[in-house]
Write an enzyme that holds these catalytic residues in place. Structure first.
Site, PDB file in Angstrom:
ATOM      1  N   GLY A  91       0.804  -1.222  -0.004  1.00  8.67           N
ATOM      2  CA  GLY A  91      -0.038   0.152  -0.080  1.00  8.67           C
ATOM      3  C   GLY A  91       0.807   1.234  -0.167  1.00  8.67           C
ATOM      4  N   GLU A 120      22.780   4.258  -0.037  1.00  8.08           N
ATOM      5  CA  GLU A 120      21.869   3.429  -0.883  1.00  8.08           C
ATOM      6  C   GLU A 120      22.003   4.132  -2.256  1.00  8.08           C
ATOM      7  OE1 GLU A 120      18.071   1.966   0.517  1.00  8.08           O
ATOM      8  OE2 GLU A 120      17.445   1.438  -1.451  1.00  8.08           O
TER       9      GLU A 120
END
Ligand SMILES: Cc1cc2nc3c(=O)[nH]c(=O)nc-3n(C[C@H](O)[C@H](O)[C@H](O)COP(=O)(O)OP(=O)(O)OC[C@H]3O[C@@H](n4cnc5c(N)ncnc54)[C@H](O)[C@@H]3O)c2cc1C
Length: 407
Positions: free
Chosen positions: A136, A249
Site C-alpha cells: 500500500g 543506498e
C-alpha cells in the site's frame, strides 16, 4: 576502444584498487556470468556465488575487520558495484547486502546482534535484505502499516513487505515497521526478522522487466514472535536511521548507472564496427559517430560528479541532496544513453540474448527504486527552497493551533 577523452579517475588510483578490480572481474567471469541463464530461469542466484564472494572478501567491504569485514573505504565498494554493472548482471545482489544491510547492523545493532550476524554476513553464510516498501505504500514511508506490538520480551509482528531485493534468497530482513501506530515517522523502528521464524512466508520471485538473475519478492508476517534484542538502535528512531543511510543506498544506484553505461558503450563501439549496412560498417555513418560521442560525453560528465560524491561518501561527508542529485541524474542518463546504444543494434537490440537488451531492461528500475527520481527532486527542491518551506510549515502550524483553540 581508444579512451583518450576520459578524465583520469582519482578514486581508483591506488595499486590496491587495481588488484581489487582484477579480483572482482575474475570473480564475475568465473562464478557469476557462466550462471546467467540458469539464474534468469529460476529467478534467483545460487548460494555458492555468495559464498565465493565472501571467500574473496567482496562482502562487507567497508565492515570493521573485528566483525569479519575488510575494513576498506567506500571507493572499494564502488569498484565492485561499477564492475558488476559494467558486466551487465545483477546477481548476486552484493550492493544490497554489503552496502545497505550490513551498514545498518554495524551502525545500529547491539554488540550481541553484531556478533551474531555480521561475521556470517561477511562470509556469505547469511544474506540480508531490507524491507521498507509495502503493497500500500512505497514513496510515503511514514505511511507503512506493518506493526510490531510490544509483548514484553518479544514483538508480535504483522504486515507485509513487497518488492524486496534478494528477499527470496535472504536469511533475514531488516523490517521497517511501526512500534507506535499513533505516530508517523516517529513511530517507525527497524527490526531484524529471521526468515525461518514461524509466521514468515514469502512469495515466488516476481517476473520482472530486467535484473532477472536477482530475486525480488513479497514477504508476509503473520503473528511472528521477534526477540526484543533484534531491534536496531532505539524504538521510534527507524525513520531517522533510514534518512541517514539512504544517501549510501542512492550512491550504489548512481555508481551502478555509470558502470552500466560504460558497459553499454563498450558493447556498442564493438558492435557498430562489426555490423555492416549499405556495404559499410554502421560506425561509418556520422549519426552513429555522433550518438556514440554523446553517450561517451554524458558518461564522462556524470562520472565526474558521481566520483566526487563517492569520495565524499567514503569520508562520510556526503549530503542527502548530493546523493539525490547523483541518483536521479545518473539513472536518467543511464536510461537515455542505453536507449541510444540499443538503437544502434537495430533489431538485435531487442533480443534478450544480446546483453544490450538486458541492460535496457535493468536500467528502467534505477529511476524507481531507492526512492523514485520524482522523490529525489522533491527532496532537493525542499533544500533549495528551504526558506519558503520553513515559513510555510510555520504558517500551517499556527493555523492548526488557531483551529484547535476555536474547537
Ligand atoms: C526491482 C525492485 C527492487 C526493489 N527493492 C526494494 C527493496 O529491496 N526494499 C524496499 O523496501 N523496496 C524496494 N523496492 C521498492 C521501491 O523502492 C519502490 O517501488 C519505490 O520507492 C516507489 O514506491 P511505489 O512503487 O509504492 O510507488 P508510489 O509511491 O506509488 O509512486 C507512484 C508514482 O507516483 C510518484 N510520486 C509519489 N509521491 C510523489 C510526490 N510526493 N511527488 C511527485 N511524485 C510522486 C512516484 O514518483 C511514482 O512515479 C524495489 C522496487 C523494485 C521495482
Amino acid at each position: 576502444m581508444n579512451k583518450k577523452y576520459e578524465l583520469p579517475r582519482t578514486i581508483y588510483a591506488t595499486e590496491e584498487h587495481q588488484m581489487f578490480k582484477e579480483t572482482v572481474n575474475q570473480y564475475l567471469a568465473q562464478h557469476v556470468l557462466p550462471n546467467r541463464e540458469k539464474w534468469e530461469k529460476q529467478g534467483y542466484c545460487d548460494r555458492e556465488a555468495w559464498l565465493k564472494a565472501g571467500e574473496l572478501g567482496l562482502l562487507g567491504i567497508t565492515l570493521d575487520p573485528e566483525y569479519g569485514g575488510m575494513g576498506l573505504d567506500f571507493t572499494f565498494s564502488s569498484l565492485v558495484i561499477e564492475e558488476q554493472a559494467r558486466a551487465g548482471i545483477a546477481a548476486p545482489g552484493i550492493s544490497m547486502h554489503s552496502d545497505i544491510v550490513i551498514p545498518y547492523i554495524e551502525a545500529y545493532g547491539s554488540e550481541a546482534i553484531k556478533r551474531k550476524y555480521l561475521p556470517k554476513c561477511a562470509s556469505g553464510e547469511l544474506i540480508g535484505s531490507l524491507g521498507m516498501t509495502e503493497p500500500g505504500t512505497g514513496s510515503d514511508v511514514q505511511a507503512i502499516t506493518t506493526f510490531a506490538e510490544d509483548k514484553g520480551d518479544y514483538y508480535l509482528l504483522n504486515g507485509s513487505k513487497t518488492f524486496i531485493t534478494i528477499g527470496y534468497t535472504s536469511d533475514f530482513t531488516i523490517v521497517a515497521c511501526k512500534t507506535d501506530k499513533r505516530k508517523g515517522a516517529k513511530g517507525i523502528s527497524l527490526i531484524i526478522v529471521d526468515s525461518d521464524l514461524e509466521g514468515v512466508s514469502k512469495g515466488e520471485p516476481f517476473a520482472k522487466l530486467g535484473l532477472k538473475t536477482s530475486d525480488t519478492c513479497e514477504i508476509f508476517y503473520e503473528d511472528v514472535k521477534v526477540p526484543k534484542g533484534n531491534l536496531l538502535g532505539e524504538e521510534g528512531q527507524g525513520f531517522v536511521y533510514m534518512m541517514r543511510e539512504l544517501p549510501r543506498e542512492r550512491m550504489t544506484i548512481a555508481i551502478a548507472a555509470i558502470g552500466a553505461v560504460r558497459g553499454a558503450l563498450e558493447l556498442t563501439v564493438d558492435y557498430t564496427q562489426q555490423r555492416k549496412a549499405f556495404k559499410q560498417p554502421i560506425c561509418a555513418f556520422q549519426n552513429t559517430q555522433f550518438k556514440v560521442v554523446e553517450v561517451a560525453s554524458a558518461l564522462e560528465v556524470t562520472t565526474a560528479y558521481v566520483d566526487r560524491c563517492t569520495e565524499l561518501q567514503s569520508r562520510h561527508e556526503l549530503t542527502a541532496e548530493q546523493a539525490s542529485i547523483a541518483k536521479y541524474y545518473s539513472s536518467d542518463m543511464q536510461c537515455a544513453m542505453i536507449d541510444e546504444c540499443l538503437q544502434l543494434f537495430g533489431g538485435y537490440g531487442f533480443i534478450w540474448e544480446y546483453p544490450i537488451a538486458r541492460m535496457y531492461g535493468g536500467a528502467r528500475v534505477q529511476r524507481i527504486y531507492g526512492g523514485t527520481n520524482e522523490i529525489m527532486k522533491v527532496m532537493i527542491a525542499r533544500s533549495i527552497f528551504a526558506e519558503y518551506f520553513t515559513t510555510l510549515r510555520a504558517k500551517m502550524k499556527a493555523k492548526r493551533a488557531k483551529a484547535a483553540q476555536l474547537n
